[in-house]
Design an enzyme around this catalytic site. Structure first.
Site, PDB file in Angstrom:
ATOM      1  CD  GLU A 161      -1.808   5.043   5.500  1.00 50.00           C
ATOM      2  OE1 GLU A 161      -2.313   5.634   4.525  1.00 50.00           O
ATOM      3  OE2 GLU A 161      -1.750   5.534   6.633  1.00 50.00           O
TER       4      GLU A 161
ATOM      5  CB  SER B  60      -0.871  -0.018   1.254  1.00 55.17           C
ATOM      6  OG  SER B  60      -1.397   1.255   1.520  1.00 55.17           O
TER       7      SER B  60
ATOM      8  CE1 TYR C 229      -3.995  -1.885   5.485  1.00 50.02           C
ATOM      9  CE2 TYR C 229      -3.021   0.207   4.808  1.00 50.02           C
ATOM     10  CZ  TYR C 229      -3.597  -1.011   4.485  1.00 50.02           C
ATOM     11  OH  TYR C 229      -3.754  -1.360   3.166  1.00 50.02           O
TER      12      TYR C 229
END
Ligand code: NAP
Ligand code: G4F
Length: 356
Positions: free
Chosen positions: A141, A139, A162
């Site tokens: 992220e 990701s 996460y």
């Protein structure tokens, strides 16, 4: 297993947004698709029900197996049973805000769950001598606080449990590729959305709310940080990139992104414009949707995927918003029809009103 001549794929997270689009893509290419389904007290297969056929009635191209990324034995068992040619590890607790509330569980599923899957793959490959290709759902992220544009060469600076868990999964995957010579690819995918997006991610929360407000089913939309910038693409385009990575001659890691970004506020404005409403009359701030640490600006540089995989996004920002608004307008109309006929609002409508 059936005597099908096409390839066989195993997907964790098959019931999620990406799992459903990837299943459609692989079935259209003649694959037999096996999915890992986690046990839930209610049916959780809405997104793939149109692809699933009763195995008693037809020769199915989609089959489901109970399993969980928190349960290594179940993963080893599914792998031995299915004997896939390709594995797509998409399963995760994928909500960034929620990962601050359930950090250990998020790490267990998104981080350790990947390690469990890789160990199952290593054991299976060693025992059987089979060559299995593996895709890891990484990701943007993971980039977190790193300045845009982010590419494969940008160092990670994750800002959430996460993001940290996904970074661990990314490095576990590289370690297993280098240590054991396995065919493992990391996709580093920027935000991708669709009418099937979970209703608590900001894009879908906004398109659901604007269309429900338009039909008089909801009064207000409560949001957090409107200044965050994201590089939003269409999920259907992004699952094609996953498949392309596993068809490449050598395993490698790729950023997948559109290369353009917008603020949450711009997404809100465009969505409300499309239903003919002034967003500022309906949107209110609620600090509960802020994060303890925010990722301010994600915009990807996917030139490596464009040149090596020949991957291109086909859906732009305006088209993405239009597609999601159209689909959610239809849902809102159905909800309105039920209410007009004297029925209660359907369960999913009420969940949206709770604005999780
Ligand atoms: P999603 O809609 O939230 O789907 C997540 C999937 O993981 C669901 O099928 C879910 O099952 C399954 N899952 C959750 N916990 C599990 C567990 N303990 N064991 C096995 N499966 C479990 O996510 P998505 O948007 O399709 O994203 C797919 C993957 O890409 C995720 O790993 C996500 O973190 C990653 N990713 C997504 C984006 C994006 O913008 N969408 C961007 C980069 C990376 P249930 O249906 O039962 O909940
Ligand atoms: O839609 P979001 O929840 O997506 P986020 O945090 O970017 O994560 C998604 O994309 C990642 C890829 O970069 C995936 F790995 C991950 O699995 C997931 O699919 O939030 C987007 C932005 C954030 O900055 C958030 O603070 O929207 C802001 N926001 C403002 N109000 C909100 C809200 N987000 C949510 N979910 N709900 C709000 O009310």
């Amino acid at each position: 297993m059936s005597g099908r001549v096409g390839k066989r794929a195993l997907i964790t997270g098959i019931t999620g947004q990406d799992g459903s689009y990837l299943t459609e893509l692989l079935v259209s290419k003649g694959y037999e698709v096996h999915g890992v389904l986690r046990r839930a007290s209610l049916f959780n297969t809405d997104r793939i029900d149109h692809l699933y056929h009763d195995p008693h009635q037809v020769r199915p191209s989609v089959l489901l197996h109970y399993g969980d990324l928190a349960d290594g034995a179940s993963l080893r068992h599914v792998l031995e049973t299915v004997q896939p040619d390709e594995i797509y590890n998409l399963g995760a607790q994928s909500h960034v805000r929620v990962s601050f509330q359930i950090p250990e569980y998020t790490a267990d599923v998104a981080g350790l769950g990947t390690l469990r899957m890789l160990e199952a793959l290593r054991e299976h490959a060693e025992r059987s001598g089979r060559h299995v290709r593996y895709y890891q759902a990484g990701s943007s992220e993971m980039f977190g606080a790193a300045a845009p544009p982010q590419s494969e060469n940008t160092p990670f600076h994750p800002r959430s449990p996460y993001g940290v868990s996904k970074a661990a999964a990314h490095w576990y995957s590289i370690n297993y590729r280098e240590a054991y010579g396995l065919f493992i690819c990391n996709g580093i995918l920027f935000n991708h959305e669709s009418p099937r997006r979970g209703e608590t991610f900001v894009t879908r929360k906004v398109t659901r709310a604007a269309t429900r407000i338009k039909l008089g089913l909801q009064d207000k939309l409560y949001l957090g940080n409107l200044d965050a910038r994201r590089d939003w693409g269409f999920a259907g385009d992004y699952v094609a990139a996953m498949w392309l990575m596993l068809q490449h001659e050598v395993p490698d890691d790729f950023v997948i992104a559109t290369g353009t970004s917008h603020t949450v506020r711009e997404f809100v404005e465009l969505t409300f414009d499309q239903v003919g409403l002034d967003w500022s009359k309906y949107v209110e701030f609620d600090p509960r949707y802020l994060r303890p640490a925010e990722v301010d600006f994600l915009e990807g540089d996917a030139s490596k995927a464009r040149s090596i995989l020949r991957w291109e996004p086909t859906v732009g920002f305006n088209e993405l918003v239009r597609m999601m608004v159209e689909s959610d307008l239809e849902l809102a109309r159905q909800e309105r029809t039920l209410i007009n006929a004297g029925h209660n609002a359907p369960e999913r409508g009420r969940a949206t009103v709770r604005q999780v």
